[in-house]
Design an enzyme around this catalytic site. Sequence first.
Site, PDB file in Angstrom:
ATOM      1  N   ARG A   1       6.567   9.711  -0.223  1.00  0.00           N
ATOM      2  CA  ARG A   1       7.208  10.369   0.927  1.00  0.00           C
ATOM      3  C   ARG A   1       8.724  10.476   0.743  1.00  0.00           C
ATOM      4  NH1 ARG A   1       4.754   7.051   5.782  1.00  0.00           N
ATOM      5  NH2 ARG A   1       6.391   8.161   6.902  1.00  0.00           N
TER       6      ARG A   1
ATOM      7  N   ASP B   1      -0.332   4.337   4.285  1.00  0.00           N
ATOM      8  CA  ASP B   1       0.420   4.143   5.537  1.00  0.00           C
ATOM      9  C   ASP B   1      -0.264   4.783   6.739  1.00  0.00           C
ATOM     10  OD1 ASP B   1       2.487   2.831   4.392  1.00  0.00           O
ATOM     11  OD2 ASP B   1       3.866   4.537   4.363  1.00  0.00           O
TER      12      ASP B   1
ATOM     13  N   ARG C   1      -3.150   0.880  -0.234  1.00  0.00           N
ATOM     14  CA  ARG C   1      -2.981   0.645   1.203  1.00  0.00           C
ATOM     15  C   ARG C   1      -2.153   1.766   1.796  1.00  0.00           C
ATOM     16  NH1 ARG C   1      -1.202  -4.823  -0.619  1.00  0.00           N
ATOM     17  NH2 ARG C   1      -3.102  -6.036  -0.936  1.00  0.00           N
TER      18      ARG C   1
END
Lengths: 253, 253
Positions: free
Chosen positions: B200, B55, B53
Amino acid sequence: MSEARRIMIKVAYDGKAYHGWQAQEGMVTIESRLNEALCELLKEDIAVSGASRTDAGVHAKGNLAVFDTHARIPAEKVAAAMNTKLPEDIVVLESEEVAPDFHPRHCHSIKTYEYRILNTAVRDPLKNRYAHWTYVPLDVERMKEAAVHLVGEHDYTSFCSVHAQTDTRVRTIYSLDVTRIGEEISIVVKGNGFLYNMVRIIAGTLMEVGRGHMEASKVKEILETRDRHLAGPTAPPNGLCLINIELQGRKTI
Amino acid sequence: MSEARRIMIKVAYDGKAYHGWQAQEGMVTIESRLNEALCELLKEDIAVSGASRTDAGVHAKGNLAVFDTHARIPAEKVAAAMNTKLPEDIVVLESEEVAPDFHPRHCHSIKTYEYRILNTAVRDPLKNRYAHWTYVPLDVERMKEAAVHLVGEHDYTSFCSVHAQTDTRVRTIYSLDVTRIGEEISIVVKGNGFLYNMVRIIAGTLMEVGRGHMEASKVKEILETRDRHLAGPTAPPNGLCLINIELQGRKTI
């Protein structure tokens, strides 16, 4: 009030979101965004004048423009200051003071454009923005053969939009290189100037040759006949990028 | 009515325009666009279920998803058929039938993500879409040194969003390579799974090391302390791309 100075800027942009370079009533264009940034920055009503009026959706790595200002900002600081006022898809790369009567459009210059084609069976959404996708296999050797006929000084009437307004359709193409880079085909053309849609019609015609719909030698005949209807279609704008403008007889920014 | 079959698709997308993968009320997401395309195509109410999933704003070259259908379309033709119904920034690369209880999220898999950084004095509007721009010079050798500490099986609590909901924060990173490619820096990480925002936060922390704000050895300490606040900031989504998901013990599409 200080005397007006002329400042030249070098501009890069992703043209996808814009209705081309030239300011048009009610349209968001590169020129209108630059004007807005300058007005906000220098508190003056400023209109930039560009060297190359790229079409809607066409990208640039180095277009040039000039504007006149009474503001006291050092010319070389204009680029960074403008970038604080511009959206992230337009960047001023450099700025410098030029003579008050200088205009890059009136200089002898070499303009370089690149047209990129993504030649894969399936579209690639991460390359599609800067390359025209076609799944039809293109033969680069045939495209190279055709390109040779377009180099030199010619009347390019067959390779320009019927809507082009210009005194003469004679231009000089210094080089026209077709190269395969992995799954992409790059067409790089250098010339002293290009007519309206000329690079996109050249790309569209070379693609017709590459896919085998047209003989390479036919391109010579099309050029001589001076009839737009004989050339290939105008290739879509997303594949096109104005790489740079080299001004002759002076240091290029 | 024919029996339901499960079909797996491999999807690439430019995530810029989307609120991430997962369907959310009132938001345009990758999942909702895929569902709409399938409903239109197969005339059934279909909900895809994704392996990863991603972002909002994150890109993918090869995410996986499955869905169940009663339609008779050959599984391998689903990809091309879906592409006729999808916007140009989402492409289904491949499709194949899988066992009715098969789900790529429940397989042992190796996921590969790439985080790209554009490390130039001036922003490049033609690279900016797929790379996070920073003008602060980054020292790649320092980043490589720090990356070594993150490889292996660890509790990655310090490198995951405090909002992550999961039973265990133990994951395995098989490799974490930092490479300079011209003006860009590429961080490629392979692992058996990643926590919310993990790649990230790793990228944001390696950038802190690269700019000299943090010692490379500090990363080992951050990992052991299990405190999100010690790691660097979450790097922006545009630099991140899910490269692929290799499903172990079976042919990957």
